[in-house]
Design a protein around this motif. Sequence first.
Motif, PDB file in Angstrom:
ATOM      1  N   TYR A   5       2.280  -2.816  -5.276  1.00  0.00           N
ATOM      2  CA  TYR A   5       1.023  -3.512  -5.541  1.00  0.00           C
ATOM      3  C   TYR A   5      -0.125  -2.509  -5.337  1.00  0.00           C
ATOM      4  N   GLY A  40      -4.537  -3.633  -4.577  1.00  0.00           N
ATOM      5  CA  GLY A  40      -4.627  -5.064  -4.300  1.00  0.00           C
ATOM      6  C   GLY A  40      -4.330  -5.968  -5.476  1.00  0.00           C
ATOM      7  N   SER A  59       0.866  -1.174   0.000  1.00  0.00           N
ATOM      8  CA  SER A  59       0.000   0.000   0.000  1.00  0.00           C
ATOM      9  C   SER A  59       0.906   1.228   0.000  1.00  0.00           C
TER      10      SER A  59
END
Length: 227
Positions: free
Chosen positions: A142, A145, A81
Amino acid sequence: MTGFARMLARRRLLAALPPLVGVASCTAADLIANRPAPKLFELSPKSTFPPDLPQSRSTVRVESVTATAGLNSTRIALRPSPTELDYYAGVLWIDVVPVMVQNLLVESLENSGRVDALGPAAAGVPAPFALLGHVREFQAEYSQGRAVPTVRVRLQARLVTLPRRESVDAAGAEANVPAQSGSIDAVVNAFDEALGSVLKQIVIWTAQTLHAIETGEAARRGRRPGS
């Protein structure tokens, strides 16, 4: 329980302790010995450059590259994140990221054939310029998700004069390369492509900046650079 019975019980307990400790020690040693070794990865220097890249007559020393604390490691970083930094399990870079980047930058400058670059092994060789580097980004990201990351590499560079260390110019280079899959091999390939792009940008900027300095000095002296 009588005093004699307590003493006998204590002796029996103490007699039983060494074998138990030995068993525990052997178990720990066995676990360490049987732990699989991490898989090591290394990246490659850049070797292709524009044919019209100017030739520099100057020597530049590539000094130790720095990095933010989370990237100053042999661990391969990932960002699940925007506010979280983590690492892949069971895999490592061949060296800590700043040292690996420094060595690849020296090799890339040498491969260009346009800049005489000195690395850590040539500490005693004089040079009129030093190239400083700082790794700002070096991770697989990433977003939202997704199972397949995009590798982001960002490097800041500064050229200074020696020995006075006056700043000549600074530049930044960045590359974002999507991995072909979520496998660690695909992620490392994306790292290699992203870092290669960044190294190429820094090498081109270094050669052009040094050439511009030499051209300006030659103009002030009333002659062509290289003559």
